[in-house]
Design a protein around this motif. Structure first.
Motif, mmCIF file in Angstrom:
data_model
loop_
_atom_site.group_PDB
_atom_site.id
_atom_site.type_symbol
_atom_site.label_atom_id
_atom_site.label_comp_id
_atom_site.label_asym_id
_atom_site.label_seq_id
_atom_site.Cartn_x
_atom_site.Cartn_y
_atom_site.Cartn_z
ATOM 1 N N GLY A 1 23.183 -38.045 23.829
ATOM 2 C CA GLY A 1 23.070 -38.093 22.376
ATOM 3 C C GLY A 1 22.354 -36.892 21.785
ATOM 4 N N ASP A 2 21.243 -36.479 22.380
ATOM 5 C CA ASP A 2 20.505 -35.343 21.824
ATOM 6 C C ASP A 2 21.287 -34.049 21.941
ATOM 7 O OD1 ASP A 2 18.395 -36.830 20.976
ATOM 8 O OD2 ASP A 2 17.083 -36.389 22.654
ATOM 9 N N LEU A 3 22.034 -33.878 23.022
ATOM 10 C CA LEU A 3 22.867 -32.678 23.140
ATOM 11 C C LEU A 3 23.922 -32.630 22.032
ATOM 12 C CD1 LEU A 3 23.541 -32.041 26.929
ATOM 13 C CD2 LEU A 3 22.801 -30.366 25.242
ATOM 14 N N LEU A 4 24.547 -33.747 21.749
ATOM 15 C CA LEU A 4 25.595 -33.762 20.734
ATOM 16 C C LEU A 4 25.030 -33.596 19.333
ATOM 17 C CD1 LEU A 4 27.897 -36.611 22.104
ATOM 18 C CD2 LEU A 4 28.371 -34.151 22.083
ATOM 19 N N PHE A 5 23.857 -34.181 19.060
ATOM 20 C CA PHE A 5 23.287 -34.112 17.721
ATOM 21 C C PHE A 5 22.537 -32.810 17.453
ATOM 22 C CE2 PHE A 5 23.951 -38.712 17.535
ATOM 23 C CZ PHE A 5 24.363 -38.866 16.228
ATOM 24 N N SER A 6 21.818 -32.270 18.441
ATOM 25 C CA SER A 6 20.966 -31.098 18.189
ATOM 26 C C SER A 6 21.241 -29.914 19.106
ATOM 27 C CB SER A 6 19.487 -31.494 18.315
ATOM 28 O OG SER A 6 19.228 -31.976 19.625
ATOM 29 N N GLY A 7 22.106 -30.064 20.080
ATOM 30 C CA GLY A 7 22.427 -28.942 20.960
ATOM 31 C C GLY A 7 21.465 -28.766 22.118
ATOM 32 N N ILE A 8 20.429 -29.603 22.222
ATOM 33 C CA ILE A 8 19.469 -29.521 23.315
ATOM 34 C C ILE A 8 18.883 -30.914 23.560
ATOM 35 C CG2 ILE A 8 17.586 -28.889 21.745
ATOM 36 C CD1 ILE A 8 16.365 -27.269 24.045
ATOM 37 N N ALA A 9 18.709 -31.237 24.824
ATOM 38 C CA ALA A 9 18.081 -32.500 25.209
ATOM 39 C C ALA A 9 16.919 -32.140 26.131
ATOM 40 C CB ALA A 9 19.081 -33.413 25.924
ATOM 41 N N GLN A 10 15.704 -32.401 25.681
ATOM 42 C CA GLN A 10 14.511 -31.893 26.372
ATOM 43 C C GLN A 10 13.549 -33.019 26.714
ATOM 44 O OE1 GLN A 10 11.219 -29.489 24.367
ATOM 45 N NE2 GLN A 10 12.341 -27.877 25.444
ATOM 46 N N ASN A 11 13.210 -33.121 27.997
ATOM 47 C CA ASN A 11 12.099 -33.952 28.449
ATOM 48 C C ASN A 11 10.846 -33.088 28.442
ATOM 49 O OD1 ASN A 11 13.754 -36.137 28.864
ATOM 50 N ND2 ASN A 11 13.903 -35.876 31.075
ATOM 51 N N GLN B 1 9.207 -46.652 21.706
ATOM 52 C CA GLN B 1 10.599 -46.269 21.511
ATOM 53 C C GLN B 1 10.679 -45.473 20.206
ATOM 54 O OE1 GLN B 1 12.670 -50.050 21.437
ATOM 55 N NE2 GLN B 1 13.127 -49.965 23.632
ATOM 56 N N ILE B 2 11.432 -44.382 20.215
ATOM 57 C CA ILE B 2 11.607 -43.597 18.989
ATOM 58 C C ILE B 2 12.695 -44.262 18.151
ATOM 59 C CG2 ILE B 2 12.067 -41.322 18.042
ATOM 60 C CD1 ILE B 2 9.564 -41.547 19.855
ATOM 61 N N PRO B 3 12.376 -44.714 16.922
ATOM 62 C CA PRO B 3 13.355 -45.471 16.131
ATOM 63 C C PRO B 3 14.568 -44.634 15.742
ATOM 64 C CG PRO B 3 11.419 -44.922 14.815
ATOM 65 C CD PRO B 3 11.084 -44.546 16.222
ATOM 66 N N ASN B 4 15.699 -45.338 15.572
ATOM 67 C CA ASN B 4 16.973 -44.687 15.281
ATOM 68 C C ASN B 4 17.398 -44.904 13.828
ATOM 69 O OD1 ASN B 4 17.183 -43.895 17.961
ATOM 70 N ND2 ASN B 4 18.299 -45.746 18.553
ATOM 71 N N THR B 5 18.220 -43.989 13.365
ATOM 72 C CA THR B 5 18.860 -44.113 12.054
ATOM 73 C C THR B 5 20.350 -44.316 12.277
ATOM 74 O OG1 THR B 5 17.221 -42.632 11.047
ATOM 75 C CG2 THR B 5 19.260 -43.007 9.837
ATOM 76 N N PRO B 6 20.875 -45.503 12.010
ATOM 77 C CA PRO B 6 22.299 -45.756 12.268
ATOM 78 C C PRO B 6 23.197 -45.052 11.262
ATOM 79 C CG PRO B 6 21.292 -47.658 11.214
ATOM 80 C CD PRO B 6 20.172 -46.690 11.490
ATOM 81 N N GLY B 7 24.487 -44.980 11.618
ATOM 82 C CA GLY B 7 25.486 -44.448 10.696
ATOM 83 C C GLY B 7 25.626 -42.946 10.687
ATOM 84 N N MET B 8 24.990 -42.247 11.619
ATOM 85 C CA MET B 8 25.088 -40.791 11.671
ATOM 86 C C MET B 8 26.015 -40.379 12.810
ATOM 87 S SD MET B 8 21.078 -39.781 11.083
ATOM 88 C CE MET B 8 21.477 -38.021 10.994
ATOM 89 N N SER B 9 26.699 -39.253 12.622
ATOM 90 C CA SER B 9 27.618 -38.725 13.633
ATOM 91 C C SER B 9 27.248 -37.289 13.946
ATOM 92 C CB SER B 9 29.076 -38.790 13.138
ATOM 93 O OG SER B 9 29.460 -40.129 12.884
ATOM 94 N N PRO B 10 27.484 -36.833 15.176
ATOM 95 C CA PRO B 10 27.199 -35.437 15.526
ATOM 96 C C PRO B 10 27.973 -34.479 14.629
ATOM 97 C CG PRO B 10 27.638 -36.741 17.496
ATOM 98 C CD PRO B 10 28.001 -37.599 16.322
ATOM 99 N N GLY B 11 27.293 -33.417 14.178
ATOM 100 C CA GLY B 11 27.934 -32.468 13.270
ATOM 101 C C GLY B 11 28.052 -31.069 13.811
ATOM 102 N N LEU B 12 27.718 -30.868 15.095
ATOM 103 C CA LEU B 12 27.782 -29.518 15.665
ATOM 104 C C LEU B 12 29.133 -29.199 16.282
ATOM 105 C CD1 LEU B 12 24.266 -29.352 17.394
ATOM 106 C CD2 LEU B 12 24.939 -28.500 15.139
ATOM 107 N N GLY B 13 29.992 -30.207 16.423
ATOM 108 C CA GLY B 13 31.299 -29.967 17.011
ATOM 109 C C GLY B 13 31.258 -29.705 18.503
ATOM 110 N N LEU B 14 30.270 -30.226 19.215
ATOM 111 C CA LEU B 14 30.126 -29.990 20.649
ATOM 112 C C LEU B 14 30.801 -31.096 21.447
ATOM 113 C CD1 LEU B 14 26.353 -28.937 20.790
ATOM 114 C CD2 LEU B 14 28.361 -27.447 20.678
ATOM 115 N N THR B 15 31.128 -30.759 22.678
ATOM 116 C CA THR B 15 31.672 -31.721 23.624
ATOM 117 C C THR B 15 30.840 -31.648 24.896
ATOM 118 O OG1 THR B 15 33.917 -31.525 22.751
ATOM 119 C CG2 THR B 15 33.680 -32.440 24.968
ATOM 120 N N VAL B 16 30.350 -32.801 25.354
ATOM 121 C CA VAL B 16 29.510 -32.865 26.544
ATOM 122 C C VAL B 16 30.141 -33.842 27.523
ATOM 123 C CG1 VAL B 16 27.226 -33.404 27.464
ATOM 124 C CG2 VAL B 16 27.454 -32.376 25.188
#
Length: 298
Positions: A175-185, A106-121
């Motif tokens: 989550g990845d789309l909101l945080f980085s603009g791309i969600a990639q497998n 599992q890739i560990p998480n950092t709590p307390g962060m919010s998306p900053g790109l202003g996107l809506t998915v």
């Protein structure tokens, strides 16, 4: 040789030298549990040794926070190894070495962060970073089978081998789309298969001729599936419905070489070696090299 490298001599346990077996269990903090076993012995002309272990804990990857208990960091790992060696006749032996490894992280998480790109998915614009669900799986299998034979003044070893490796990363689509603009497998796989031959012929007690070859073919593939939001030329999202963009590619490479060597013991304490090897690499580029060599040992 084929590349700048070192020689590592690893000698496994054998059933003849280390007969018997053992079971062990190791545990500790962070949910650490690690059972393992090993067993070796001899059955007739067959010498065998096998070992395996399982590892599970909640700190599989380095913790990105200062917290003692990382979030979403569990790992499950399996490993196995087997060595088999059998006498065919007084002049021949066949040996097999097999290994396997499968690790899930599992890739560990950092709590307390919010998306900053202003996107809506899909109508959602906020996401709890502690709830991200990214995972990675790594698999490796390998096998080596070698035949050793002595026919009078000639000794040789012929071996075949195969190695399978893969890596699979799965994203958190929302989550990845909101945080980085791309969600990639992403999926990567490599399968290598080859053989090697080394032989020597004692012409006289002072004169030995050696020759051999190495040949390997490797097929590597890469496949990704990316979720993105459609945008206009200025990068402004046109919709909150993500699009999937698949991409895949593959490549086959070859690695080969042959060599010949002539050894003379010209004096009781002095040995003269001379020979040559030809190597060829064909993958992203095609290269070949002929390397003559003379060596004096005393």
């Amino acid at each position: 040789g084929l590349r700048t490298a070192g020689i590592i001599d690893i000698q496994t346990k054998t059933g003849t030298i280390d007969p018997g077996g053992s079971l062990s269990l190791y545990g500790g903090s962070h949910g650490w549990a690690q059972p393992s076993f090993e067993r070796g012995g001899r059955v007739g002309e067959l010498d065998y040794f096998v070992t395996g272990e399982y590892l599970r804990n909640t700190i599989g990857i380095e913790n990105p926070t200062s917290s003692y208990h990382p979030m979403h960091d569990q790992t499950d790992q399996y490993r196995g190894f087997a060595y088999l060696s059998g006498i065919i006749d007084p002049t021949a032996r066949i040996t097999g070495i097999f290994g396997t490894s499968r690790s899930q992280f599992q890739i560990p998480n950092t709590p307390g962060m919010s998306p900053g790109l202003g996107l809506t998915v899909n109508g959602i614009s906020d996401f709890n970073s502690a709830a991200l669900n990214q995972n990675q799986r790594q698999i490796t299998h390998y096998s080596i089978v070698a035949l050793q034979e002595k026919l009078g003044p000639m000794d040789f070893q012929l071996s075949g081998f195969q190695r399978y490796s893969s890596l699979y990363f799965t994203t958190d689509p929302l989550g990845d789309l909101l945080f980085s603009g791309i969600a990639q497998n992403a999926y990567r796989r490599s399968i290598a298969t080859g053989s090697q031959f080394d032989g020597s012929y004692a012409v006289t007690p002072e004169h030995t001729v050696r020759a051999g070859y190495f040949l390997q073919g490797e097929r590597s593939i890469s496949s990704t599936n990316s979720l993105v939001l459609p945008t206009d030329a200025a990068g402004t999202p046109l919709s909150d419905m993500p699009l999937a963009i698949p991409d895949s590619s593959g490549k086959t490479g070859w690695l080969g070489g042959i060599y010949a060597q002539d050894e003379w013991k010209i004096l009781p304490g002095v040995t003269l070696n001379f020979g040559a090897r030809f190597d060829m690499i064909s993958a992203f580029t095609h290269e070949s090299q002929l390397s003559p060599r003379v060596n004096v040992v005393w």
